[in-house]
Design a protein around this motif. Sequence first.
Motif, PDB file in Angstrom:
ATOM      1  N   ALA A 717       0.825  -1.212   0.000  1.00 22.50           N
ATOM      2  CA  ALA A 717       0.000   0.000   0.000  1.00 22.50           C
ATOM      3  C   ALA A 717       0.857   1.259   0.000  1.00 22.50           C
ATOM      4  O   ALA A 717       0.436   2.307  -0.511  1.00 22.50           O
ATOM      5  CB  ALA A 717      -0.922  -0.009   1.232  1.00 22.50           C
ATOM      6  N   GLU A 728      -4.635   0.876  -2.710  1.00 21.89           N
ATOM      7  CA  GLU A 728      -5.829   0.970  -1.863  1.00 21.89           C
ATOM      8  C   GLU A 728      -6.284  -0.408  -1.401  1.00 21.89           C
ATOM      9  O   GLU A 728      -6.584  -0.623  -0.218  1.00 21.89           O
ATOM     10  CB  GLU A 728      -6.966   1.656  -2.621  1.00 21.89           C
ATOM     11  CG  GLU A 728      -8.228   1.773  -1.790  1.00 21.89           C
ATOM     12  CD  GLU A 728      -9.378   2.399  -2.564  1.00 21.89           C
ATOM     13  OE1 GLU A 728     -10.509   2.371  -2.064  1.00 21.89           O
ATOM     14  OE2 GLU A 728      -9.135   2.908  -3.688  1.00 21.89           O
ATOM     15  N   ALA A 731      -3.922  -1.673   1.163  1.00 20.35           N
ATOM     16  CA  ALA A 731      -4.103  -0.974   2.439  1.00 20.35           C
ATOM     17  C   ALA A 731      -5.329  -1.510   3.178  1.00 20.35           C
ATOM     18  O   ALA A 731      -5.306  -1.709   4.412  1.00 20.35           O
ATOM     19  CB  ALA A 731      -4.239   0.520   2.192  1.00 20.35           C
ATOM     20  N   TRP A 732      -6.381  -1.765   2.472  1.00 17.21           N
ATOM     21  CA  TRP A 732      -7.604  -2.285   3.086  1.00 17.21           C
ATOM     22  C   TRP A 732      -7.377  -3.699   3.632  1.00 17.21           C
ATOM     23  O   TRP A 732      -7.775  -4.012   4.763  1.00 17.21           O
ATOM     24  CB  TRP A 732      -8.743  -2.277   2.069  1.00 17.21           C
ATOM     25  CG  TRP A 732     -10.036  -2.769   2.661  1.00 17.21           C
ATOM     26  CD1 TRP A 732     -10.625  -3.965   2.462  1.00 17.21           C
ATOM     27  CD2 TRP A 732     -10.848  -2.058   3.565  1.00 17.21           C
ATOM     28  NE1 TRP A 732     -11.785  -4.070   3.167  1.00 17.21           N
ATOM     29  CE2 TRP A 732     -11.957  -2.887   3.880  1.00 17.21           C
ATOM     30  CE3 TRP A 732     -10.776  -0.781   4.153  1.00 17.21           C
ATOM     31  CZ2 TRP A 732     -12.966  -2.491   4.758  1.00 17.21           C
ATOM     32  CZ3 TRP A 732     -11.798  -0.393   5.023  1.00 17.21           C
ATOM     33  CH2 TRP A 732     -12.876  -1.254   5.316  1.00 17.21           C
ATOM     34  N   TYR A 751      -6.101   1.091   9.476  1.00 17.43           N
ATOM     35  CA  TYR A 751      -7.338   1.774   9.070  1.00 17.43           C
ATOM     36  C   TYR A 751      -7.095   3.278   8.961  1.00 17.43           C
ATOM     37  O   TYR A 751      -7.627   3.952   8.066  1.00 17.43           O
ATOM     38  CB  TYR A 751      -8.460   1.487  10.057  1.00 17.43           C
ATOM     39  CG  TYR A 751      -9.123   0.140   9.832  1.00 17.43           C
ATOM     40  CD1 TYR A 751      -9.701  -0.164   8.589  1.00 17.43           C
ATOM     41  CD2 TYR A 751      -9.200  -0.819  10.850  1.00 17.43           C
ATOM     42  CE1 TYR A 751     -10.319  -1.392   8.387  1.00 17.43           C
ATOM     43  CE2 TYR A 751      -9.813  -2.038  10.640  1.00 17.43           C
ATOM     44  CZ  TYR A 751     -10.360  -2.324   9.396  1.00 17.43           C
ATOM     45  OH  TYR A 751     -10.975  -3.532   9.180  1.00 17.43           O
ATOM     46  N   TYR A 754      -5.435   3.941   5.803  1.00 18.95           N
ATOM     47  CA  TYR A 754      -6.385   3.803   4.698  1.00 18.95           C
ATOM     48  C   TYR A 754      -7.218   5.060   4.526  1.00 18.95           C
ATOM     49  O   TYR A 754      -7.330   5.618   3.425  1.00 18.95           O
ATOM     50  CB  TYR A 754      -7.281   2.584   4.899  1.00 18.95           C
ATOM     51  CG  TYR A 754      -8.234   2.381   3.748  1.00 18.95           C
ATOM     52  CD1 TYR A 754      -7.869   1.630   2.646  1.00 18.95           C
ATOM     53  CD2 TYR A 754      -9.492   2.988   3.747  1.00 18.95           C
ATOM     54  CE1 TYR A 754      -8.731   1.471   1.568  1.00 18.95           C
ATOM     55  CE2 TYR A 754     -10.362   2.838   2.682  1.00 18.95           C
ATOM     56  CZ  TYR A 754      -9.965   2.077   1.587  1.00 18.95           C
ATOM     57  OH  TYR A 754     -10.815   1.941   0.521  1.00 18.95           O
TER      58      TYR A 754
END
Length: 964
Positions: A717, A728, A731-732, A751, A754
């Motif tokens: 990420a 993205e 990252a999630w 989080y 994100y």
Amino acid sequence: MTDPMTPTPSSRFRLPPALALAAIAQAALALSACTPQVVKDSAPPIRQTIGKEKAPSQDELPIIKSENIAPDAQKAADNYRELLKLKPDAATQTESTRRLADLQVQMADAGGSTPESEQRLRESMKLYNQLLAQHPNDPDNARIYYQLARAQQNIGEPEAAIATLKQLTDRLPESKLAGDAHFRRAELLFTLKRYHEAEDEYHVVMAMKDGTPFFEQAQYKYGWSLYKQSKYDPAISTFIDILDRELPTGEVTDPDAALAGVSKGKFDLAKDSLRVIVLSLTTLGGGEALNDYLASHSDPRFYPLLYTALGDAMLEKRRYTDAAKTSAAFIERYPQSPLAPAFQARVIAAYDAGGFDQLSLKEKERYVATYDPAAPYWAGKPATPEVMKALRVDLEDIAKYYHAQAQQELRAAQDAHKTLPQPPAGFAVAAKSYRRIIELYPQDPKLPDINFLLGDALLDGGHTLEAAKEYSKTAYGYRPHTKAPEAAFAAVQAYEQYATEVPKAQRPQALQMAIDESLKLADTYPAHVKRNAVLTQAAEDLYELKQYDKAITVADRVIKAQGNVTPEQQRIAWSVTGNSQFALTHYPQAESAFSEQLKLTAANDPGRADVVEQLAASIYKQGEAARDAGDMDTAAQNFLRVGKVTPNAKIRATADYDGAAALIAMQAWGRAAAVLENFRQLFPDHKLIPDVDKKLAVAYQKDNRPLQAAPVYGRIARRNSESAQTREEAAWLSATLYEQGKAPADARGAYTYYVQNFPASFDRNVEARAKLVDYARSSGDAAALSTALRDQIAVNDRAGAGANDRSRALAARAALELGRIASRQTQAIALKAPLQQSLAQRKQSMQQALNWFDKAASYGYADVTTAATYETGLVYQTFGRALLDSERPKNLSALELDQYNLLLEEQADPFQEKAISTYEDNLRRISQGVYDEWVAKSAAQLATLAPAQYQKHERGQDYDDRLK
């Protein structure tokens, strides 16, 4: 002392009887000063020539013997004196006087040079003169003149002897002694160096021809007289006449052979005649003079002999150039003579003797050009064996000279670090001569050596292909010889060199020739010291030509060779084998070959790294083949074996990556993850790291190892090289996996990352905000929780029309929670005196809570609205109670206190009413079908606040009626 270059007078005269036993007179004077130095230095005494002549026969030169005399000559002389004292008759007196004079001369001769002998001679001379005076016209006076001249010569009066002999020939020209007198007089004149007069006298004798026994002697001395006067031309003619008479019949060329054929008594005469001719020609200028002489005279039958003798004489005097010019003069005058080649050979020999290498070389080139069998000289006739023999020597000398000169020139340029525009021309000249030897002398035992040299000259001269062919011919075109193995190797080298010189398009053909030559060497000379070297090169050449199977076969011969094979040769052979097997896609065999090559490659060898790479590639290719065949297990093993066998190979990273990919394809997640983690440690900056992380994240995730997968996704990420979508998603996944792995702190961070970096994804942002609210709440961090709740509301509110039920519901609950937080904060504010200050703080805090509750209710969710309504009523309720329970001012009287309490009650009552009103709002929702915890709690509060109205009432219509 007698001049060694001057002939001595002859000893043969016609003597009167009384002097029959007398000896000849000795020579008295030296040669004249006008004689050339060369003659003075060369001519031997004439006695060596004339003194050995046979005595003439009695018919040619009759000797008149004297009467027998007494054994005692002195006693006989005394008797003649006594007789003369008696005065005999005239005839007896004359005869006795003559005999006495003769005895005196005889005794003087016998007594030697003594005063007594001189006295006797003078007495004899006196007696002879008396007789001549007494009988001037006596026909027998010739004998007296002759004896008188003899006595005069012996006593040392040659001039008188000459005059006496002249009287004899003048007065008695018809005398039998006239010829002898002329010859004797010529001899005396010659001795006194009166050569011109001697010339005339000798010529008179020669004119008598057969009438005198002295013709040959006179002719010889006549030639000498002319020579002494520098009359070289007639002198030469005279001596040529002598040689023509004395030399063997026919054409003669060799002086020694010709003189050997002369009769024993005439050898010195002929030899000396030839010598004087040579001396004359030397003085006149040598060979050119001989040409000039013969041009004005007819050629004698032995004319070649003259050139030979003259040349030999020049050589004896170390006049090498003149000797060469003499032989060259012959060729100039007689260019088509059969002897011309021999004389050209003499030219060369003369220069060789003098050490004139350049001149000798020039003449050898002339010989080759003129007398080559194809030259015009032969006019179609075959060359003679003698010429062919000489030509063979000259051709080789010319070739080796120019070859050596060209090599020296080439070395000089190399030493000076210069590049010649073209090879020295001497190589081409040498090659031409070598080639001509080969053409003309096919049976020559040295032909292999010559052929080898031809190859050398062609190679150095830039004709590499021709050189290679000649080397090959030397090696295989003759019977076995010592040079053959060396020539075979030279042929290989030349073909290899030729392959480097030709244009690229022609190189394959050139290499094939080199290969064929190499294999021929190896097969023909299996023990050749260079066998394995040429086989090694041949294997490399075959590989270059992509003849891989043949390259492997030839390389195998080197690998299995015994004896003089070197480790380096075997190393190269293994290399060729490995590369060829690789090209044939025989990767296991290639691996085996490269492994052997690596064993033979030193650790510090600059090429070792390349071998490692080749070995790695062969293993890698096995992995590819297995992968292409669908055998992922074998593929993975081979890919990963690259790192085990060749840990430092450049391809190792790719191999490890592909190995991991194969394991992933097999769903061997744990093994794949281990390989990928190792990859990251070994190659942290490798370009495949992004892909490695992706595969590693998937492997961990598939292996149910969320806490290992989450940080990997986090790296992805944060990698700017990745697409926004990939970042993205990573990252999630990182955040959710941390959450799955029950790592709240890491999940909260993930989080946060994100929502900070990917705000465009509304739904995920809403959920991420909700997660952050939960994690903030769990952490006990009130400030963080407040921030998270506000963010939850903001993400929804900013969306506007994009907001959805989920975002609004979360926003409503967030606002509700913020109201509750504010409510708790409000309740925490105690109302103390002075009341105005604390009351203001609490009112402000209460208003914040009320605002949040209003906002929560505004989203329209029943459960949130009822809760917010309840919490609002509670805020009012607690605020009123707080007023009543607030701290009273001190020092109030009872009345004042009562009044103060009444005032507080008046202030609190409205809040209580608002609380009741708010709770009743909740109760009204019952009619709307809403009844929940917060409605029930509101009812409970109403029962407390307004018991008369709400206590004991049931839910439903009773509440509804009451509210109405």
